[in-house]
Design a protein around this motif. Sequence first.
Motif, PDB file in Angstrom:
ATOM      1  N   THR A  76     -33.085  22.560  13.092  1.00  0.00           N
ATOM      2  CA  THR A  76     -31.733  22.684  12.902  1.00  0.00           C
ATOM      3  C   THR A  76     -31.496  23.602  11.350  1.00  0.00           C
ATOM      4  OG1 THR A  76     -32.153  20.640  11.190  1.00  0.00           O
ATOM      5  CG2 THR A  76     -31.661  20.150  13.564  1.00  0.00           C
ATOM      6  N   TRP A  77     -32.535  23.646  10.702  1.00  0.00           N
ATOM      7  CA  TRP A  77     -32.562  24.783   9.738  1.00  0.00           C
ATOM      8  C   TRP A  77     -33.987  25.348   9.454  1.00  0.00           C
ATOM      9  CZ3 TRP A  77     -35.826  23.287   6.075  1.00  0.00           C
ATOM     10  CH2 TRP A  77     -35.945  21.741   5.928  1.00  0.00           C
ATOM     11  N   SER A  97     -29.516  34.296   8.566  1.00  0.00           N
ATOM     12  CA  SER A  97     -29.582  33.323   9.570  1.00  0.00           C
ATOM     13  C   SER A  97     -28.765  34.185  10.891  1.00  0.00           C
ATOM     14  CB  SER A  97     -28.488  32.212   9.218  1.00  0.00           C
ATOM     15  OG  SER A  97     -28.230  31.453  10.275  1.00  0.00           O
ATOM     16  N   TYR A 120     -31.807  27.406   2.189  1.00  0.00           N
ATOM     17  CA  TYR A 120     -31.882  27.012   3.523  1.00  0.00           C
ATOM     18  C   TYR A 120     -31.047  27.663   4.356  1.00  0.00           C
ATOM     19  CZ  TYR A 120     -34.215  22.891   1.516  1.00  0.00           C
ATOM     20  OH  TYR A 120     -35.109  21.897   1.001  1.00  0.00           O
ATOM     21  N   ASN A 122     -29.395  27.921   8.352  1.00  0.00           N
ATOM     22  CA  ASN A 122     -28.945  27.200   9.343  1.00  0.00           C
ATOM     23  C   ASN A 122     -29.567  27.609  10.738  1.00  0.00           C
ATOM     24  OD1 ASN A 122     -27.428  24.961   8.059  1.00  0.00           O
ATOM     25  ND2 ASN A 122     -25.789  26.583   7.854  1.00  0.00           N
ATOM     26  N   SER A 212     -21.796  18.260   9.200  1.00  0.00           N
ATOM     27  CA  SER A 212     -22.951  18.405  10.095  1.00  0.00           C
ATOM     28  C   SER A 212     -22.818  18.668  11.567  1.00  0.00           C
ATOM     29  CB  SER A 212     -23.831  17.113   9.704  1.00  0.00           C
ATOM     30  OG  SER A 212     -24.018  16.902   8.533  1.00  0.00           O
ATOM     31  N   ASN A 213     -23.818  18.738  12.390  1.00  0.00           N
ATOM     32  CA  ASN A 213     -23.791  18.888  13.625  1.00  0.00           C
ATOM     33  C   ASN A 213     -23.588  17.456  14.393  1.00  0.00           C
ATOM     34  OD1 ASN A 213     -24.435  21.703  14.126  1.00  0.00           O
ATOM     35  ND2 ASN A 213     -26.502  21.154  13.180  1.00  0.00           N
ATOM     36  N   ILE A 219     -25.843  20.864   8.285  1.00  0.00           N
ATOM     37  CA  ILE A 219     -25.616  22.394   8.114  1.00  0.00           C
ATOM     38  C   ILE A 219     -25.709  22.576   6.688  1.00  0.00           C
ATOM     39  CG2 ILE A 219     -24.091  23.994   8.634  1.00  0.00           C
ATOM     40  CD1 ILE A 219     -23.284  22.445  11.327  1.00  0.00           C
ATOM     41  N   HIS A 220     -26.228  23.741   6.282  1.00  0.00           N
ATOM     42  CA  HIS A 220     -26.362  24.099   4.919  1.00  0.00           C
ATOM     43  C   HIS A 220     -25.260  24.972   4.551  1.00  0.00           C
ATOM     44  CE1 HIS A 220     -30.666  22.447   3.855  1.00  0.00           C
ATOM     45  NE2 HIS A 220     -30.654  22.568   5.120  1.00  0.00           N
TER      46      HIS A 220
END
Length: 814
Positions: A76-77, A97, A120, A122, A212-213, A219-220
């Motif tokens: 997820t990250w 990313s 971080y 994503n 978030s997902n 999610i950063h």
Amino acid sequence: MNTNYTNSTRILRTTMTLQRKLLVLVVLLSIPLLTKGQTNELKRHYVPFDVQLKATATAKSTNQVVTETISQQGATWLRLFFKDVNLGKESTLTITSTLDGASQTLTAESIKTWKNTSAYFNGDQITITLTVAAGETNIRASIKELGVGDPDPTSKSQCGSVDNRVDSADDAIGRIVPVGCTGWIISTGKYVTAGHCVGSRAQVLEFNVPKSNPDRSIIHPGPEDQYPIDSYVSPYPSIPSQANDWAVFEAGPNSQTGLTAFQAQGKAFEVTQDDPGSDITITGYGVDSGIDNQTQQTHTGPTASYTDTFVRYVTDTEGGNSGSPIIDTATGKAVGVHAYGGCSTNGSGSNSGERATISDFWIAMGYGTPPPPPTEDCVGNVSSFPLSESFENTLGAWTQSTIDDINWTIDANGTPSSNTGPSSAAAGNYYVYVEASGNGSGYPDKSAILNSPCLDFSGVTEPSVSFKYHMYGSAINELVVEARTNNTGDWATVFSRSGDQGNSWNAAAIPLTSYAGVSSVQLRFRVTTGSGSGGWQSDIAIDEVTISDGDNTPPPPPVCDSLDFNDFSINSFANQDAAGNYSIGSGGAAISMANNTWKFIPLNYTVTPNTVIEFDFSSTSQGEIHGIAFENDNSLSSSRVFKVHGTQSYGIRNYDDYAGGTKKYTIAVGNFYTGTMDRLVFINDNDSGSGNTSTFSNVKIYEGTCGALLSAENAIADLESKTPIMGTEDEFSAIQVKIAPNPTRGAFTIQVSNYNKDIQGTIYNVLGKRVRVLSLQKGNNAVSSSAFGLNPGIYLIKFTGPDVELGTQKLIVN
């Protein structure tokens, strides 16, 4: 300008199972099971890595670019950890990313600030670009480890049956990762979180966090909204306690903008030491379902209580909310930092955190020397007596303390909790009491203080205070009356009671002779609520308080006159009153008690060496214990019980000779014990059966010879032996509990003999974990090990009666 490129792509596919590194959060539990630190660490694992980016040759006039692509399927990250980094003066390292294009560019200076780590990113793929400045040599960056975000399946819980949190976008509040906490900016430019959130797991402070997902994976925000956490100040890591669970920290400037979060966000909290108002708002990054997981949400709820150290509130929070600001809803100012969850889905308990009134916390935030703590100086100047207060919908001249945990409540017609508190006032319609309900807010061991005004006794020769008190409940703790002079020095105890005092109002009258002539005296009532899981059953009330010039102490019973039971309230004693069956006879001169009944009457009497009690006794059949005792609290004490009949070897047995009919007993109480007493106890203990009735009649209490010519000393000498003959058994010695068969392969029986009260059997495995709780009654109790989930092994069963342990036995299941 020409640029040379060296391109390579590395797809990392992990084929072996990697052991995840588990980080254990140390959480201090002040309220068992329901008080917990509210972090929610990012679900993650780490992959060992060994990749080096470096220039293939030195270019004197052009930059050289080296790229590396890293993937981790299902992540997820991703986050990078570097070693052996040299970026010279102009070279840079950029991470981008693939999912959202967010990037971070690190220089030799900023990578030190980030402690050789990245932000971080994503998604499951990133590209690393090393840009070697022209003329620079030996430029390199080695990757030693890859942080990989995992999906987070954690389920949520909240305070009450409904999660009332809503989306929020407060620019001063950020998310701390990977520990999973909340941090916030204060007006001095520093940052605040909970003490148990700092340390090696608090690495990055994120702002402007996106949703978030759908699968809850976070999610950063882009690297431009991530700040490396630097040094912190907190006593918690060295001395973990709820009172120390605060932290103030620094955060480095952003690698992209060069700004600190304080500069970039344009918002900071003003912190105050003022008492919190009626409502508290908590805003932070608690866990949730779907896209709301660990995103900023807020909720407002009522303030439950506060002290100089803690504030408690019924506001929804979740794991991840630790470190959130405690916001006084009315002012918008922060009054402390949230640290602990104490609520449950059934609505009990409250959440809590540390107040900014903690001196070291205030100083660490940069606000300078804190103001002095609130004082408890008395106000007013009462010099005319009597001063009476029956709390008829007002506290009158009495005031709530500011240094306790909870307040007193004005009430009428019964407290809301069952089996505790009065049902009506002792005088008028109202009384004041301490409500113990609410794990973490009303109990365990919460204090409530009610202060008197300043009392001017300079012209008073015999000051005294009298009042009515009600202390009924299975977990009653303590009521204390204290005094001090001139607003200084320690409080001196002038009255105290502890334990259940029966379901009725009791009277107290206290001489304050030592304070006569003193111009400034203050009194206070101090209550401490109960402990344990049943601590809510500890409501204590007072009423009809009078401060007088003169002795309010009730006179002792008339010399040689029999007690009239119609003049007294009849109360259950020491949780032993299983049957509770009694009647008053002979025009008030007799009390008859059937089956298993323990009763007391309120009776203020000072037992001296010359005190004698006289009574007539009869019983239809023999139980375990029949006797009488003076007591000064509601606890069972065999050394004060004069046993006159019964099968058990219990109490003082010098007068244990009843053989039938009606027998007169004259007992030299002062020969065995002395002291200030407040009740007289009558015992008809018959645990093993029913159908028994004992009668105590013509009860007289006097000093010496009741009017006879003999001296008191001679009267005492003429009575029974002066040497106490003490019993060898306690009240529960005759009880038998047997398990058969033992060992067992399935069903077994627990047999309870000689006890007609309910027994609880708690089954523990060999690791001490509670497996099952059984409710047992007298006789045979059938138990199925398979139905109760008892797998083959060794267990311990702990047997308890009402407020007493009866022993532990081993059970073997084959």
